[in-house]
Scaffold this motif. Structure first.
Motif, PDB file in Angstrom:
ATOM      1  N   LEU A 104       0.827  -1.201   0.000  1.00 33.76           N
ATOM      2  CA  LEU A 104       0.000   0.000   0.000  1.00 33.76           C
ATOM      3  C   LEU A 104       0.868   1.260   0.000  1.00 33.76           C
ATOM      4  CD1 LEU A 104      -2.869  -0.985   2.462  1.00 33.76           C
ATOM      5  CD2 LEU A 104      -3.050  -0.610   0.000  1.00 33.76           C
ATOM      6  N   GLY A 105       2.010   1.195   0.697  1.00 34.68           N
ATOM      7  CA  GLY A 105       2.921   2.329   0.703  1.00 34.68           C
ATOM      8  C   GLY A 105       3.491   2.596  -0.671  1.00 34.68           C
ATOM      9  N   GLN A 106       3.828   1.530  -1.418  1.00 34.71           N
ATOM     10  CA  GLN A 106       4.358   1.697  -2.771  1.00 34.71           C
ATOM     11  C   GLN A 106       3.307   2.320  -3.682  1.00 34.71           C
ATOM     12  OE1 GLN A 106       7.499   1.177  -3.803  1.00 34.71           O
ATOM     13  NE2 GLN A 106       6.950   1.916  -5.853  1.00 34.71           N
ATOM     14  N   SER A 107       2.072   1.863  -3.541  1.00 40.98           N
ATOM     15  CA  SER A 107       0.989   2.412  -4.345  1.00 40.98           C
ATOM     16  C   SER A 107       0.763   3.887  -4.020  1.00 40.98           C
ATOM     17  CB  SER A 107      -0.298   1.615  -4.114  1.00 40.98           C
ATOM     18  OG  SER A 107      -1.380   2.165  -4.838  1.00 40.98           O
ATOM     19  N   TYR A 108       0.801   4.219  -2.734  1.00 40.06           N
ATOM     20  CA  TYR A 108       0.632   5.616  -2.315  1.00 40.06           C
ATOM     21  C   TYR A 108       1.773   6.476  -2.848  1.00 40.06           C
ATOM     22  CZ  TYR A 108      -0.028   9.651   0.763  1.00 40.06           C
ATOM     23  OH  TYR A 108      -0.215  10.926   1.248  1.00 40.06           O
ATOM     24  N   TYR A 109       2.987   5.951  -2.808  1.00 42.80           N
ATOM     25  CA  TYR A 109       4.158   6.675  -3.293  1.00 42.80           C
ATOM     26  C   TYR A 109       4.022   7.009  -4.768  1.00 42.80           C
ATOM     27  CZ  TYR A 109       9.033   7.280  -4.830  1.00 42.80           C
ATOM     28  OH  TYR A 109      10.194   7.743  -5.404  1.00 42.80           O
ATOM     29  N   SER A 158       1.311   7.174  -6.611  1.00 44.56           N
ATOM     30  CA  SER A 158       0.231   8.132  -6.827  1.00 44.56           C
ATOM     31  C   SER A 158       0.634   9.524  -6.357  1.00 44.56           C
ATOM     32  CB  SER A 158      -1.038   7.669  -6.090  1.00 44.56           C
ATOM     33  OG  SER A 158      -1.499   6.432  -6.587  1.00 44.56           O
ATOM     34  N   ALA A 159       1.337   9.585  -5.225  1.00 39.35           N
ATOM     35  CA  ALA A 159       1.755  10.880  -4.680  1.00 39.35           C
ATOM     36  C   ALA A 159       2.729  11.568  -5.622  1.00 39.35           C
ATOM     37  CB  ALA A 159       2.382  10.689  -3.299  1.00 39.35           C
ATOM     38  N   LEU A 160       3.637  10.802  -6.226  1.00 44.36           N
ATOM     39  CA  LEU A 160       4.580  11.407  -7.180  1.00 44.36           C
ATOM     40  C   LEU A 160       3.843  12.054  -8.345  1.00 44.36           C
ATOM     41  CD1 LEU A 160       7.554   8.882  -7.509  1.00 44.36           C
ATOM     42  CD2 LEU A 160       7.600  11.158  -6.484  1.00 44.36           C
ATOM     43  N   GLU A 204       1.927  17.062 -10.886  1.00 38.41           N
ATOM     44  CA  GLU A 204       0.876  17.892 -11.463  1.00 38.41           C
ATOM     45  C   GLU A 204       0.775  19.223 -10.724  1.00 38.41           C
ATOM     46  OE1 GLU A 204      -2.642  15.565 -11.385  1.00 38.41           O
ATOM     47  OE2 GLU A 204      -1.912  14.077 -12.826  1.00 38.41           O
ATOM     48  N   VAL A 205       0.894  19.173  -9.383  1.00 35.79           N
ATOM     49  CA  VAL A 205       0.852  20.412  -8.607  1.00 35.79           C
ATOM     50  C   VAL A 205       2.004  21.327  -8.997  1.00 35.79           C
ATOM     51  CG1 VAL A 205       1.103  21.376  -6.281  1.00 35.79           C
ATOM     52  CG2 VAL A 205      -0.402  19.419  -6.656  1.00 35.79           C
TER      53      VAL A 205
END
Length: 299
Positions: free
Chosen positions: A61-66, A68-70, A75-76
């Motif tokens: 889950l941490g890898q998936s969050y990482y 997506s966060a990147l 985009e920001v």
């Protein structure tokens, strides 16, 4: 602190590999970084990292969050750069790692031209032939020559680099000119690098590479020293043309086994995924691609 800041902290921890290194990069305390990630996990209701005294291991889950966060942070950054007008004029500092010999041959003239074009960009350059850890050491961009290892880094091809086997006319007059790769067993060679065994590669036809173990009385991890030793008649060396090109042109060195020369090496620019939206990084990559592929540049 807003969720985007928590994302930035988490991504920096992932990139750096530890709370301590991430804190140093962010200018925060280790305790603050650790506390923010614990609060992030509590808010999400999942464990992102498995902690031990020696290392951090990311959970699925941490890898998936990482990942997506990147994407979200990229985009920001693009939105913020557009609002600030940076799509037209890159602004900021680039931490660049580059091979020593290549940088001395080319970056000394190219970087000033780049900085003259982009007045709001600053470049910090570290010259090293070792494969630096971009994420752990905080580099924005690295130039690398040769085959790249599989990684999460993004790679962009910049140019091809020719290499040549060569020796001084005096050495060849004394020892003879090798006509086939196996002849090198009876010659003094000047291999690059360290280690007990160095192999040189030759192409005798499509799909027919020949590997020859070479030895000599001098082995160095610097191309300029090997070039100078070859010019002084110490043996046969194998180096990129950006190091030996001038000596070949004026006759201090002459090529040998040139019809068996291997395929060129690739010069690549590599950078972390979170720097993909960086205007300064992309501007430098495009500038180097443009300049290094011009016909007058000797690679």
């Amino acid at each position: 602190m807003n969720p985007f800041e928590d994302m930035r902290i988490f991504c920096q921890v992932m990139d750096s590999g530890s709370f301590t290194a991430a804190a140093d990069q962010l200018g925060l305390s280790k305790q603050f970084v650790s506390r923010r990630l614990m609060q992030l996990e509590e808010r999400l209701g999942v464990r992102l990292l498995n902690r031990s005294t020696r290392r951090l291991d990311v959970t699925p889950l941490g890898q998936s969050y990482y990942e997506s966060a990147l994407r979200l942070l990229g985009e920001v950054e693009q939105v913020e750069q557009g609002i600030a007008g940076e799509t037209a004029e890159p602004r900021g500092t680039i931490r660049l790692s580059a091979p020593l010999s290549f940088a001395v041959a080319h970056l000394g003239c190219l970087l000033p031209l780049f900085l003259q074009r982009y007045r709001e960009v600053t470049v910090e350059v570290d010259l090293s032939d070792r494969p630096v850890d971009l994420l752990g050491e905080g580099y924005d961009l690295a130039l690398r020559i040769g085959v790249l290892e599989d990684s999460t880094l993004i790679a962009r091809r910049l140019a091809s680099i020719e290499r040549v086997y060569c020796a001084s006319p005096a050495y060849l007059a004394e020892r003879g000119t090798p006509l086939k790769p196996e002849d090198l067993h009876s010659h003094d060679c000047l291999p690059y690098g360290h280690g007990r065994s160095v192999q040189w590669r030759f192409n005798e036809g499509p799909g027919k590479p020949v590997l020859v173990n070479v030895t000599g009385r001098m082995r160095v991890n610097n191309g300029e020293l090997l070039r100078d030793a070859a010019v002084q008649g110490m043996g046969i060396t194998y180096l990129p043309t950006f190091i030996v090109g001038a000596a070949l042109k004026d006759g201090r060195l002459v090529p040998v086994l040139d019809d068996l020369r291997p395929e060129p090496l690739t010069l690549s620019a590599v950078y972390p995924q979170h720097r993909q939206a960086s205007r300064p990084v992309q501007a430098l990559v495009e500038f180097l691609r443009e300049r290094l592929n011009q016909s007058h540049v000797n690679l």
